[in-house]
Design a protein around this motif. Structure first.
Motif, PDB file in Angstrom:
ATOM      1  N   PHE A  52      52.966  40.595  53.155  1.00 37.82           N
ATOM      2  CA  PHE A  52      52.322  39.631  52.266  1.00 37.82           C
ATOM      3  C   PHE A  52      50.839  39.949  52.109  1.00 37.82           C
ATOM      4  CE2 PHE A  52      49.745  35.769  51.963  1.00 37.82           C
ATOM      5  CZ  PHE A  52      50.087  35.391  50.677  1.00 37.82           C
ATOM      6  N   ASP A  88      48.632  40.563  48.579  1.00 36.30           N
ATOM      7  CA  ASP A  88      47.850  39.423  48.116  1.00 36.30           C
ATOM      8  C   ASP A  88      46.455  39.869  47.680  1.00 36.30           C
ATOM      9  OD1 ASP A  88      47.773  36.535  47.735  1.00 36.30           O
ATOM     10  OD2 ASP A  88      46.222  36.559  49.283  1.00 36.30           O
ATOM     11  N   ARG A 115      53.386  29.830  56.135  1.00 40.05           N
ATOM     12  CA  ARG A 115      54.622  30.044  55.403  1.00 40.05           C
ATOM     13  C   ARG A 115      55.391  28.734  55.380  1.00 40.05           C
ATOM     14  NH1 ARG A 115      58.948  34.519  54.914  1.00 40.05           N
ATOM     15  NH2 ARG A 115      60.629  33.245  54.156  1.00 40.05           N
ATOM     16  N   ASN A 147      59.052  26.952  53.528  1.00 38.94           N
ATOM     17  CA  ASN A 147      60.290  27.190  52.806  1.00 38.94           C
ATOM     18  C   ASN A 147      60.586  25.992  51.932  1.00 38.94           C
ATOM     19  OD1 ASN A 147      60.770  29.683  54.046  1.00 38.94           O
ATOM     20  ND2 ASN A 147      61.638  28.678  55.830  1.00 38.94           N
ATOM     21  N   SER A 148      60.648  26.223  50.628  1.00 34.64           N
ATOM     22  CA  SER A 148      60.996  25.139  49.718  1.00 34.64           C
ATOM     23  C   SER A 148      62.509  24.951  49.639  1.00 34.64           C
ATOM     24  CB  SER A 148      60.414  25.393  48.328  1.00 34.64           C
ATOM     25  OG  SER A 148      60.892  26.611  47.816  1.00 34.64           O
ATOM     26  N   ASN A 193      63.982  30.361  49.453  1.00 36.78           N
ATOM     27  CA  ASN A 193      62.662  30.463  48.844  1.00 36.78           C
ATOM     28  C   ASN A 193      61.571  30.193  49.864  1.00 36.78           C
ATOM     29  OD1 ASN A 193      63.655  31.016  46.266  1.00 36.78           O
ATOM     30  ND2 ASN A 193      64.006  28.846  45.885  1.00 36.78           N
ATOM     31  N   HIS A 249      57.523  30.672  50.729  1.00 38.80           N
ATOM     32  CA  HIS A 249      56.249  30.865  50.046  1.00 38.80           C
ATOM     33  C   HIS A 249      55.140  30.930  51.084  1.00 38.80           C
ATOM     34  CE1 HIS A 249      58.199  29.946  46.240  1.00 38.80           C
ATOM     35  NE2 HIS A 249      58.770  28.925  46.852  1.00 38.80           N
ATOM     36  N   TRP A 250      54.032  31.540  50.708  1.00 44.67           N
ATOM     37  CA  TRP A 250      52.879  31.655  51.582  1.00 44.67           C
ATOM     38  C   TRP A 250      51.702  30.917  50.954  1.00 44.67           C
ATOM     39  CZ3 TRP A 250      53.374  34.055  56.236  1.00 44.67           C
ATOM     40  CH2 TRP A 250      54.471  34.883  56.408  1.00 44.67           C
ATOM     41  N   LYS A 251      50.945  30.231  51.792  1.00 47.74           N
ATOM     42  CA  LYS A 251      49.695  29.593  51.373  1.00 47.74           C
ATOM     43  C   LYS A 251      48.575  30.252  52.162  1.00 47.74           C
ATOM     44  CE  LYS A 251      51.370  24.972  50.303  1.00 47.74           C
ATOM     45  NZ  LYS A 251      51.203  23.548  50.584  1.00 47.74           N
TER      46      LYS A 251
END
Length: 101
Positions: free
Chosen positions: A39, A43, A79, A81-82, A86, A88-90
């Protein structure tokens, strides 16, 4: 006997192929630091920065220490998980040195 053996081998290769090339990559779940490094390399916020340290802080949260010339910058990468497939990283840049983020 040979048919069962070849069927088992083909099934094994099929499962491995689906595991590696599917949207939900099981291998990256077991190799968390590898997933974080992957990641970070893609990014935009980390372009031109040298990664000094990746520190796991628990609950899918990492503290990334970077170096920009002589300036040390810190990022918090989380990290979430929706759904099952899926993740996602913030990314947050640490702005306070008193541990208030």
């Amino acid at each position: 006997m040979k048919k069962k053996f070849f069927a088992g081998i083909m099934l094994l290769f099929l499962v491995m192929g689906l595991t590696i090339f599917s949207p939900y990559n099981v291998l990256s779940e077991f190799n968390e630091k590898g997933a974080v490094k992957s990641f970070i390399s893609s990014d935009r916020k980390f372009k031109g920065l040298e990664i000094v340290d990746i520190d796991y802080r628990g609950s899918n949260t990492y503290l990334i220490q970077t170096k920009d010339g002589d300036l040390m910058r810190y990022f918090i990468v989380m990290r979430y998980n929706s759904s099952i497939m899926n993740g996602h990283w913030k990314v947050f840049e640490e702005t306070s040195r008193e541990h208030y983020y």
